[in-house]
Design a protein around this motif. Sequence first.
Motif, PDB file in Angstrom:
ATOM      1  N   ALA A  46       0.837  -1.202   0.000  1.00 43.26           N
ATOM      2  CA  ALA A  46       0.000   0.000   0.000  1.00 43.26           C
ATOM      3  C   ALA A  46       0.873   1.253   0.000  1.00 43.26           C
ATOM      4  O   ALA A  46       0.561   2.244  -0.670  1.00 43.26           O
ATOM      5  N   GLU A  47       1.991   1.189   0.709  1.00 44.88           N
ATOM      6  CA  GLU A  47       2.890   2.333   0.791  1.00 44.88           C
ATOM      7  C   GLU A  47       3.479   2.702  -0.570  1.00 44.88           C
ATOM      8  O   GLU A  47       3.775   3.868  -0.830  1.00 44.88           O
ATOM      9  N   VAL A  48       3.644   1.720  -1.448  1.00 45.15           N
ATOM     10  CA  VAL A  48       4.187   1.993  -2.787  1.00 45.15           C
ATOM     11  C   VAL A  48       3.088   2.041  -3.851  1.00 45.15           C
ATOM     12  O   VAL A  48       3.371   2.017  -5.049  1.00 45.15           O
ATOM     13  N   GLY A  49       1.830   2.078  -3.421  1.00 45.02           N
ATOM     14  CA  GLY A  49       0.712   2.216  -4.355  1.00 45.02           C
ATOM     15  C   GLY A  49       0.277   0.932  -5.022  1.00 45.02           C
ATOM     16  O   GLY A  49      -0.345   0.959  -6.085  1.00 45.02           O
ATOM     17  N   ILE A  97       9.894   8.829 -13.828  1.00 44.93           N
ATOM     18  CA  ILE A  97       9.637  10.058 -13.070  1.00 44.93           C
ATOM     19  C   ILE A  97       8.746   9.764 -11.874  1.00 44.93           C
ATOM     20  O   ILE A  97       9.002  10.233 -10.760  1.00 44.93           O
ATOM     21  N   LYS A  98       7.696   8.966 -12.066  1.00 43.55           N
ATOM     22  CA  LYS A  98       6.797   8.610 -10.961  1.00 43.55           C
ATOM     23  C   LYS A  98       7.535   7.810  -9.894  1.00 43.55           C
ATOM     24  O   LYS A  98       7.336   8.029  -8.692  1.00 43.55           O
ATOM     25  N   ALA A 104      11.463   9.661  -3.376  1.00 40.39           N
ATOM     26  CA  ALA A 104      11.658  10.909  -2.635  1.00 40.39           C
ATOM     27  C   ALA A 104      10.631  11.033  -1.505  1.00 40.39           C
ATOM     28  O   ALA A 104      10.975  11.407  -0.376  1.00 40.39           O
ATOM     29  N   GLU A 105       9.379  10.682  -1.783  1.00 40.52           N
ATOM     30  CA  GLU A 105       8.333  10.731  -0.753  1.00 40.52           C
ATOM     31  C   GLU A 105       8.604   9.718   0.355  1.00 40.52           C
ATOM     32  O   GLU A 105       8.453  10.034   1.540  1.00 40.52           O
ATOM     33  N   LEU A 106       9.000   8.501  -0.017  1.00 40.73           N
ATOM     34  CA  LEU A 106       9.294   7.468   0.974  1.00 40.73           C
ATOM     35  C   LEU A 106      10.464   7.880   1.862  1.00 40.73           C
ATOM     36  O   LEU A 106      10.448   7.672   3.074  1.00 40.73           O
ATOM     37  N   LEU A 127      17.215  13.646  -6.986  1.00 38.90           N
ATOM     38  CA  LEU A 127      16.990  12.902  -5.743  1.00 38.90           C
ATOM     39  C   LEU A 127      18.018  13.130  -4.646  1.00 38.90           C
ATOM     40  O   LEU A 127      17.708  12.977  -3.468  1.00 38.90           O
ATOM     41  N   ALA A 128      19.231  13.481  -5.001  1.00 37.29           N
ATOM     42  CA  ALA A 128      20.335  13.447  -4.037  1.00 37.29           C
ATOM     43  C   ALA A 128      20.504  14.722  -3.229  1.00 37.29           C
ATOM     44  O   ALA A 128      20.163  15.816  -3.663  1.00 37.29           O
ATOM     45  N   ASP A 129      21.077  14.547  -2.038  1.00 40.10           N
ATOM     46  CA  ASP A 129      21.576  15.655  -1.235  1.00 40.10           C
ATOM     47  C   ASP A 129      23.077  15.800  -1.462  1.00 40.10           C
ATOM     48  O   ASP A 129      23.665  16.815  -1.137  1.00 40.10           O
ATOM     49  N   ARG A 130      23.660  14.742  -2.024  1.00 40.07           N
ATOM     50  CA  ARG A 130      25.097  14.712  -2.274  1.00 40.07           C
ATOM     51  C   ARG A 130      25.327  13.822  -3.486  1.00 40.07           C
ATOM     52  O   ARG A 130      24.728  12.752  -3.591  1.00 40.07           O
TER      53      ARG A 130
END
Length: 181
Positions: A46-49, A97-98, A104-106, A127-130
Motif C-alpha cells: 500500500a505504501e508503494v501504491g 519520473i513517478k 523521494a516521498e518514501l 533525488l540526491a543531497d550529495r
Amino acid sequence: GTVLVPRRRAVAFQAPRLMPWKRVWRNVLLGLPGKPGRAVAEKALAEVGLGDRSGAWPKTLSGGEAQRASLARALVRDPDLLLLDEPFGALDALTRIKAQRLVAELWQRRGCTVLLVTHDVDEALQLADRALVMRDGVIAYDTAVDLDRPRSAGDPALAALRTRLLAELGVAESEFAGHAA
C-alpha cells in the motif's frame, strides 16, 4: 577510513527479481525472518501504491509495478539504510519520473538513509543531497546538492550543478547542449 553500516538495511536492484511462482505479497515477504503475515506485506505494498495488486502474479504486473513490488520487499524490512542499485534503469520515462517521486516521498516519510547508484546525472540531481563521481574505484568528485525540493529542471542552480557533474564525467558542454531534461 571506516564505514559504519546499519544492521537494518535492504536493497532494491535494477531488475525486480520477483519469483514468478509466488503471488506479489509472498514476493514482498521473501527472505524476511520469522513468519510475518500477509498484512505486513500488504502494508508495504500500500505504501508503494500496490495495495490492490497483492494477490496478483508477477507476470501480470507492468514494469513499474514490478519495480514498486521490489521496493516494497525492501521497505518491509524497515531499513535504516536503503540501497538502490539503478532501480529505475529499465523503466520508461514517465514511469521513471513517478518512481523517482515515490522514492523521494518514501525517504521523507521514513527518514532512512538512501544510497542511490545511477548513471543518470539528472536523476542523481533530482533525488540526491550529495552526488559522488567514482573513477577507478575511488571517489573522484564530491558535491553537495543543496537545493530546495521539489527540484525543477529549469532551476539555474540545478543546471550549473548538472554542467559541473557532466564535466567531471568527461562530457563537454557542447556534447550535451540541447539534451537537458
